[in-house]
Design a protein around this motif. Structure first.
Motif, PDB file in Angstrom:
ATOM      1  N   ALA A 213       3.248  -1.930   1.820  1.00  0.00           N
ATOM      2  CA  ALA A 213       4.174  -0.655   1.961  1.00  0.00           C
ATOM      3  C   ALA A 213       5.388  -0.413   0.818  1.00  0.00           C
ATOM      4  O   ALA A 213       5.487  -1.572   0.281  1.00  0.00           O
ATOM      5  N   LYS A 214       5.863   0.699   0.783  1.00  0.00           N
ATOM      6  CA  LYS A 214       7.118   0.831  -0.079  1.00  0.00           C
ATOM      7  C   LYS A 214       8.252   1.799   1.139  1.00  0.00           C
ATOM      8  O   LYS A 214       7.714   2.449   1.903  1.00  0.00           O
ATOM      9  N   PRO A 215       9.271   1.130   1.105  1.00  0.00           N
ATOM     10  CA  PRO A 215      10.363   1.907   2.070  1.00  0.00           C
ATOM     11  C   PRO A 215      10.396   3.067   1.718  1.00  0.00           C
ATOM     12  O   PRO A 215      10.545   3.413   0.517  1.00  0.00           O
ATOM     13  N   ALA A 216      10.595   4.127   2.547  1.00  0.00           N
ATOM     14  CA  ALA A 216      10.945   5.325   2.455  1.00  0.00           C
ATOM     15  C   ALA A 216      12.373   5.352   2.043  1.00  0.00           C
ATOM     16  O   ALA A 216      13.217   5.003   2.481  1.00  0.00           O
ATOM     17  N   GLN A 217      12.702   6.353   1.017  1.00  0.00           N
ATOM     18  CA  GLN A 217      14.049   6.480   0.684  1.00  0.00           C
ATOM     19  C   GLN A 217      14.865   7.112   1.682  1.00  0.00           C
ATOM     20  O   GLN A 217      14.231   7.753   2.953  1.00  0.00           O
ATOM     21  N   THR A 218      16.073   7.047   1.630  1.00  0.00           N
ATOM     22  CA  THR A 218      17.151   7.733   2.568  1.00  0.00           C
ATOM     23  C   THR A 218      18.036   8.614   1.663  1.00  0.00           C
ATOM     24  O   THR A 218      18.973   8.089   0.917  1.00  0.00           O
ATOM     25  N   ASN A 219      17.532   9.795   1.562  1.00  0.00           N
ATOM     26  CA  ASN A 219      18.369  10.890   0.849  1.00  0.00           C
ATOM     27  C   ASN A 219      19.119  11.748   1.665  1.00  0.00           C
ATOM     28  O   ASN A 219      18.538  12.329   2.801  1.00  0.00           O
ATOM     29  N   ARG A 220      20.166  12.445   1.460  1.00  0.00           N
ATOM     30  CA  ARG A 220      20.798  13.283   2.338  1.00  0.00           C
ATOM     31  C   ARG A 220      20.336  14.655   2.893  1.00  0.00           C
ATOM     32  O   ARG A 220      20.839  15.203   3.657  1.00  0.00           O
ATOM     33  N   HIS A 221      19.357  15.195   2.037  1.00  0.00           N
ATOM     34  CA  HIS A 221      19.242  16.608   2.381  1.00  0.00           C
ATOM     35  C   HIS A 221      17.746  16.531   2.847  1.00  0.00           C
ATOM     36  O   HIS A 221      17.415  15.829   3.368  1.00  0.00           O
ATOM     37  N   VAL A 222      17.284  18.065   3.021  1.00  0.00           N
ATOM     38  CA  VAL A 222      16.230  18.213   3.789  1.00  0.00           C
ATOM     39  C   VAL A 222      14.759  18.021   2.966  1.00  0.00           C
ATOM     40  O   VAL A 222      14.564  18.361   1.785  1.00  0.00           O
ATOM     41  N   PHE A 223      14.088  17.192   3.648  1.00  0.00           N
ATOM     42  CA  PHE A 223      12.608  16.866   3.196  1.00  0.00           C
ATOM     43  C   PHE A 223      12.804  16.365   1.763  1.00  0.00           C
ATOM     44  O   PHE A 223      12.036  16.761   0.803  1.00  0.00           O
ATOM     45  N   ASP A 224      13.585  15.275   1.534  1.00  0.00           N
ATOM     46  CA  ASP A 224      13.575  14.999   0.256  1.00  0.00           C
ATOM     47  C   ASP A 224      13.459  13.205   0.194  1.00  0.00           C
ATOM     48  O   ASP A 224      13.832  12.626  -0.764  1.00  0.00           O
ATOM     49  N   ASP A 225      12.750  12.703   1.262  1.00  0.00           N
ATOM     50  CA  ASP A 225      12.631  11.197   1.168  1.00  0.00           C
ATOM     51  C   ASP A 225      11.402  10.774   1.062  1.00  0.00           C
ATOM     52  O   ASP A 225      10.608  10.650   1.811  1.00  0.00           O
ATOM     53  N   GLY A 226      11.378  10.463  -0.402  1.00  0.00           N
ATOM     54  CA  GLY A 226       9.847   9.987  -0.890  1.00  0.00           C
ATOM     55  C   GLY A 226       9.784   8.676  -0.675  1.00  0.00           C
ATOM     56  O   GLY A 226      10.859   8.162  -0.281  1.00  0.00           O
ATOM     57  N   PRO A 227       8.786   7.956  -1.141  1.00  0.00           N
ATOM     58  CA  PRO A 227       8.676   6.421  -1.187  1.00  0.00           C
ATOM     59  C   PRO A 227       9.537   5.958  -2.298  1.00  0.00           C
ATOM     60  O   PRO A 227       9.721   6.575  -3.634  1.00  0.00           O
ATOM     61  N   ASP A 228      10.041   4.770  -2.068  1.00  0.00           N
ATOM     62  CA  ASP A 228      11.127   4.100  -3.009  1.00  0.00           C
ATOM     63  C   ASP A 228      10.133   3.429  -4.030  1.00  0.00           C
ATOM     64  O   ASP A 228       9.688   2.195  -3.636  1.00  0.00           O
ATOM     65  N   ASN A 229       9.619   3.801  -5.083  1.00  0.00           N
ATOM     66  CA  ASN A 229       8.900   3.139  -5.904  1.00  0.00           C
ATOM     67  C   ASN A 229       9.431   1.975  -6.628  1.00  0.00           C
ATOM     68  O   ASN A 229       8.603   1.177  -7.385  1.00  0.00           O
ATOM     69  N   ALA A 230      10.704   1.676  -6.573  1.00  0.00           N
ATOM     70  CA  ALA A 230      11.434   0.475  -7.063  1.00  0.00           C
ATOM     71  C   ALA A 230      11.198  -0.752  -6.292  1.00  0.00           C
ATOM     72  O   ALA A 230      11.712  -1.842  -6.756  1.00  0.00           O
ATOM     73  N   LYS A 231      10.673  -0.568  -5.058  1.00  0.00           N
ATOM     74  CA  LYS A 231      10.536  -1.679  -4.153  1.00  0.00           C
ATOM     75  C   LYS A 231       9.040  -1.525  -3.563  1.00  0.00           C
ATOM     76  O   LYS A 231       8.290  -0.504  -3.293  1.00  0.00           O
ATOM     77  N   ALA A 232       8.730  -2.975  -3.144  1.00  0.00           N
ATOM     78  CA  ALA A 232       7.384  -2.991  -2.526  1.00  0.00           C
ATOM     79  C   ALA A 232       7.428  -4.180  -1.398  1.00  0.00           C
ATOM     80  O   ALA A 232       8.110  -5.203  -1.535  1.00  0.00           O
ATOM     81  N   LEU A 233       6.754  -3.773  -0.272  1.00  0.00           N
ATOM     82  CA  LEU A 233       6.598  -5.071   0.915  1.00  0.00           C
ATOM     83  C   LEU A 233       5.186  -5.385   1.282  1.00  0.00           C
ATOM     84  O   LEU A 233       4.287  -4.206   1.172  1.00  0.00           O
ATOM     85  N   TRP A 234       4.770  -6.521   1.430  1.00  0.00           N
ATOM     86  CA  TRP A 234       3.417  -7.008   1.624  1.00  0.00           C
ATOM     87  C   TRP A 234       3.420  -8.187   2.661  1.00  0.00           C
ATOM     88  O   TRP A 234       4.595  -8.888   2.126  1.00  0.00           O
ATOM     89  N   GLY A 235       2.346  -8.481   3.301  1.00  0.00           N
ATOM     90  CA  GLY A 235       2.436  -9.536   4.077  1.00  0.00           C
ATOM     91  C   GLY A 235       1.486  -9.579   5.260  1.00  0.00           C
ATOM     92  O   GLY A 235       0.678  -8.557   5.536  1.00  0.00           O
ATOM     93  N   VAL A 236       1.716 -10.725   5.859  1.00  0.00           N
ATOM     94  CA  VAL A 236       0.657 -10.995   7.093  1.00  0.00           C
ATOM     95  C   VAL A 236       1.863 -11.591   8.341  1.00  0.00           C
ATOM     96  O   VAL A 236       2.232 -12.518   8.113  1.00  0.00           O
ATOM     97  N   TYR A 237       1.716 -10.946   9.573  1.00  0.00           N
ATOM     98  CA  TYR A 237       2.308 -11.429  10.582  1.00  0.00           C
ATOM     99  C   TYR A 237       1.855 -11.534  11.812  1.00  0.00           C
ATOM    100  O   TYR A 237       0.874 -10.757  12.238  1.00  0.00           O
ATOM    101  N   SER A 238       1.613 -12.752  12.396  1.00  0.00           N
ATOM    102  CA  SER A 238       0.958 -13.122  13.708  1.00  0.00           C
ATOM    103  C   SER A 238       1.999 -13.729  14.772  1.00  0.00           C
ATOM    104  O   SER A 238       2.911 -14.458  14.519  1.00  0.00           O
ATOM    105  N   VAL A 239       1.323 -13.076  15.999  1.00  0.00           N
ATOM    106  CA  VAL A 239       1.920 -13.837  17.220  1.00  0.00           C
ATOM    107  C   VAL A 239       0.883 -14.549  18.112  1.00  0.00           C
ATOM    108  O   VAL A 239      -0.010 -13.903  18.117  1.00  0.00           O
ATOM    109  N   LEU A 240       1.228 -15.623  18.571  1.00  0.00           N
ATOM    110  CA  LEU A 240       0.324 -16.660  19.258  1.00  0.00           C
ATOM    111  C   LEU A 240       1.011 -17.345  20.366  1.00  0.00           C
ATOM    112  O   LEU A 240       2.085 -17.591  20.327  1.00  0.00           O
TER     113      LEU A 240
END
Length: 472
Positions: A213-240
């Motif tokens: 995934a990419k984090p969603a931007q936090t912009n101040r105005h109306v419907f202007d939060d696109g993906p932050d293309n300068a960042k990326a996150l990936w992984g695997v998380y398990s609970v056992l």
């Protein structure tokens, strides 16, 4: 006209919601199923139990389960939340920022959860976060007038027994473990979401997630939060489950992070970071514990990354004593950079942590620190908890500076060789008035230590916050 000028209708809705009684309707008996508590991520809630009319006891039940076909497998669930918060700092940033006289933070959510049979689902959530009266204007996580917070499609496959596999695509919240590494960022006014894909396996006590995934931007105005293309996150998380320890559990995970521009004490550069970690935990009283260990490697500009953290939270509840006190001790450490002149980087990166990492004040972030935090929890009633704690902070490396909860460096490490940052005692009151309405009040006083006094303004800080939250 901006969204700010429309907040009166939000407030009116909030007042109306709080005015409705939450008792069973006339003629209903006390035999109805007790409604479950609301979840941190509202997408995790399941209202299929309301197919049985005998289980409907809450005022909002008619909108929590709206059947769309005769069998009830197609249904719509609606919900929302309003949070009204006041916050005040005396000597913000230890006197480095302009003095304020308190300000208001408002946050509103509304969501719809459409289930199209047992295997397909669409969830959507709007959010509006507003700030009023803060000197210097809103911080980045204070205001987002109106935007799409979540919108994802689930396709679920039954694998037999109680095992399922789900593919989720779209904008969604991610939260794992105690949210030290990946969080919804509940404390600040604007929560964090991500645009991407997630595969989810659930089978008995085993949970495995894979995500990109990419984090969603936090912009101040109306419907202007696109993906932050300068960042990326990936992984695997398990609970056992961990049979070696009574009622124990273990988390195992790998997480990758890319940032086109990452800033630490030694400068700004491209960062690719890999994290592997484990968490051993138990939540059942009287003894609860949480131990987490994580190592990071990768590249920062032309240098190599080698960073780490270890955290613990251990408590014991005396259930037979008045107020059922829980005595606890939290101890954490995260590495800092050893030499700003060397391109190699040893500073720990907490990725996307909860904003209120050590406290709601957010003065110190989880980079280059050692903290020791004894605490006592008192259960005044079944629904009211009073917590006293005192957190002591040191720098792990005297060659690196001090970072805040937004992971921005707020003090250079080059003007003082002191380890000790300071300490912060706090009193926190949490009152669940009923299933829908909750009240929180917090007071803390930060005693500035030697490092703060030698690196810039070193005033003590008083912090007060209180909020009222309503969910349906």
């Amino acid at each position: 006209m901006t969204v700010r000028h429309h907040t009166s209708w939000f407030c009116a809705i909030t007042v109306l919601m709080m005015a409705f009684p939450m008792t069973p309707a006339s003629g209903e008996t006390g035999a109805a199923l007790q409604p479950p508590p609301y979840r941190l991520n509202r997408a995790d809630e399941d209202y299929r139990y309301l197919r049985d009319p005998a289980n409907r006891s809450d005022f909002w039940d008619p909108v929590k389960y709206v059947p769309l076909d005769g069998a009830g497998s197609w249904y719509l669930s609606l919900g929302g939340e309003a949070r009204e918060r006041y916050e005040y700092f005396n000597h913000p940033a230890w006197g480095q920022n302009p003095q304020d006289h308190g300000y208001l933070l408002q946050r509103y959510f509304i969501h719809g959860d459409l289930h199209m049979g047992e295997h397909v689902r669409f969830f959507s959530q709007l959010q509006s976060s507003l700030e009023d009266g803060r000197k210097g204007g809103p911080r980045p996580s204070d205001e987002d007038e109106l935007d799409l917070h979540q919108a994802f499609l689930d396709v679920k496959l039954d694998l037999g027994g109680d095992s399922t596999f789900t593919l989720r695509s779209g904008r969604q919240e991610l939260a794992y473990g105690t949210q030290r590494i990946i969080s919804v960022r509940e404390g600040p006014n604007v929560r964090q979401s991500f645009d991407g894909f997630r595969v989810i396996y659930r089978g008995g006590d085993i949970q495995i997630d894979g995500f990109a995934a990419k984090p969603a931007q936090t912009n101040r105005h109306v419907f202007d939060d696109g993906p932050d293309n300068a960042k990326a996150l990936w992984g695997v998380y398990s609970v056992l489950p961990l049979p070696l320890l009574p009622k124990g559990n273990i988390d195992l995970y790998y997480i990758g992070l890319f940032r086109r521009q990452a800033s630490f004490g030694q400068g700004t550069a491209r960062e690719t970071r890999h994290s592997v970690g484990t968490r051993i935990w138990r939540t059942t009283a009287p003894l609860d514990y949480n131990f987490e260990f994580l190592y990071q490697w990768g590249s920062f500009g032309k240098g190599d990354i080698s960073a780490w953290t270890a955290a613990s939270d251990t408590g014991y509840t005396f259930g037979a004593l008045p107020l059922r006190p829980r005595i606890g001790l939290r101890a954490d450490i995260a590495s800092g950079d050893e030499d700003p002149a060397n391109p190699d980087l040893q500073a720990f990166n907490p990725l996307f942590p909860k904003g209120a990492y050590f406290s709601e004040a957010g003065l110190i972030g989880p980079v280059n620190f050692i903290d020791l935090n004894p605490c006592v929890d008192l259960h005044l009633t079944d629904h009211t908890t009073l917590i006293f704690d005192w957190d002591f902070f040191w720098r792990e490396s005297t060659r690196d500076g001090l970072y805040n909860s937004a992971l921005a460096r707020v003090r250079s490490g080059r003007t003082s060789d002191a380890h000790y940052i300071g300490s912060m005692p706090q009193a926190q009151l949490f009152w669940d008035i009923d299933r829908h309405l909750s009240f929180t009040a917090i007071y803390g006083h930060f005693f500035a230590g030697r490092f703060l006094k030698e690196s810039g303004p070193g005033e003590d800080v008083d912090y007060v916050t209180t909020w009222l939250a309503y969910k349906f």
